[in-house]
Design a protein around this motif. Sequence first.
Motif, short mmCIF file in Angstrom:
data_model
loop_
_atom_site.label_atom_id
_atom_site.label_comp_id
_atom_site.label_asym_id
_atom_site.label_seq_id
_atom_site.Cartn_x
_atom_site.Cartn_y
_atom_site.Cartn_z
N ILE A 255 1.33 23.97 59.53
CA ILE A 255 0.69 24.16 60.85
C ILE A 255 1.75 24.52 61.89
O ILE A 255 1.56 25.41 62.73
CB ILE A 255 -0.10 22.89 61.23
CG1 ILE A 255 -1.33 22.77 60.32
CG2 ILE A 255 -0.49 22.90 62.70
CD1 ILE A 255 -1.99 21.41 60.34
N ARG A 256 2.90 23.86 61.81
CA ARG A 256 3.99 24.16 62.77
C ARG A 256 4.60 25.53 62.51
O ARG A 256 4.86 26.28 63.45
CB ARG A 256 5.05 23.07 62.69
CG ARG A 256 4.55 21.79 63.33
CD ARG A 256 5.62 20.75 63.40
NE ARG A 256 5.21 19.68 64.30
CZ ARG A 256 5.72 18.46 64.26
NH1 ARG A 256 6.67 18.17 63.40
NH2 ARG A 256 5.30 17.54 65.12
N GLU A 257 4.81 25.86 61.25
CA GLU A 257 5.40 27.18 60.93
C GLU A 257 4.51 28.31 61.45
O GLU A 257 5.01 29.31 61.94
CB GLU A 257 5.55 27.33 59.41
CG GLU A 257 6.74 26.58 58.83
CD GLU A 257 6.61 26.36 57.33
OE1 GLU A 257 7.45 25.64 56.79
OE2 GLU A 257 5.66 26.88 56.70
N LEU A 258 3.21 28.13 61.32
CA LEU A 258 2.29 29.20 61.74
C LEU A 258 2.02 29.16 63.24
O LEU A 258 1.30 30.01 63.76
CB LEU A 258 0.98 29.10 60.95
CG LEU A 258 1.11 29.26 59.42
CD1 LEU A 258 -0.25 29.12 58.74
CD2 LEU A 258 1.74 30.60 59.05
N GLY A 259 2.57 28.17 63.92
CA GLY A 259 2.43 28.08 65.38
C GLY A 259 1.00 27.80 65.81
O GLY A 259 0.54 28.28 66.85
N LEU A 260 0.29 26.98 65.02
CA LEU A 260 -1.13 26.74 65.28
C LEU A 260 -1.34 25.51 66.15
O LEU A 260 -0.52 24.59 66.16
CB LEU A 260 -1.89 26.59 63.95
CG LEU A 260 -1.78 27.79 63.02
CD1 LEU A 260 -2.44 27.49 61.69
CD2 LEU A 260 -2.38 29.04 63.65
N ASN A 261 -2.47 25.54 66.82
CA ASN A 261 -2.89 24.40 67.64
C ASN A 261 -4.08 23.74 66.92
O ASN A 261 -5.18 24.27 66.96
CB ASN A 261 -3.28 24.93 69.03
CG ASN A 261 -3.99 23.90 69.86
OD1 ASN A 261 -3.81 22.70 69.64
ND2 ASN A 261 -4.80 24.35 70.80
#
Length: 238
Positions: free
Chosen positions: A43-49
């Motif tokens: 989730i962090r790698e893809l920059g998702l909220n």
Amino acid sequence: MIFKQLFDQTSGTFSYLLADEDTCEAVVIDLVYEQHDRDLALIRELGLNLCVCLETHCHADHVTGAWLLKNRLDCKIAASAHSGIDILDKELIDGDSIKFGNHALTVLETPGHTDGCISFLLDDETMVFTGDTLLIRGCGRTDFQQGSANKLYQSIHDKLFALPDGCIVYPAHDYTGRNASTIGEEKIHNPRIGGQANENDFVGFMENMQLPHPRKLEIAVPANIKGGKPEIIPSPPK
Ligand SMILES: N[C@@H](CCC(=O)N[C@@H](CS)C(=O)NCC(=O)O)C(=O)O
Ligand SMILES: [Fe+2]
């Protein structure tokens, strides 16, 4: 849309990440406790909220990673109002819509494996996340957790099999190396409920399965009622 199907080898569990590419709003379905680091990193790698962790039901075979992710990312936890999970931020009912950016999932109540089983249908009806209601060439067991073979038959036959034949079925588990099916395929090839099988055939089959209980049953159900909140809260890495 960003879409990831993730697998936990130990429990044979699929987790799903769906996100809107433009707004980066994301939802996850059926996380596994032991896969928390993998899921958080992705989730962090893809920059998702991450907006919400969704549960298709209160699992009996593995502990959910929902609370751990909520603890780190401040998202909500949502499941059926009938799931028995007692830490929900939102109790879902039939027809509810879970929006993430320009996409949405619709809640379909599909009881039978448990009273609180729900499926999630993508708004364009190309994907349905069936939890343990409909598995690939199988279905969830009905011998504990308020299981009812009659209710499961109605959920699959009347609700899921009413979806378009091309709708891709993404289940919560597979134990044989398969990863997805379609409604049309299951209508024909599911050995329990496909083809000419009627409700009596299905109920007879389910009542004679005699499966051993899941290895983690005694641990998983009480832990999942609390959303997978551990007894000792882990401190976040510095
Ligand atoms: N061997 C597995 C059994 C898992 C199991 O019973 N899975 C449930 C889902 S919670 C089920 O409905 N299985 C249907 C089937 O195996 O046909 C374990 O010990 O965890
Ligand atoms: Fe289950």
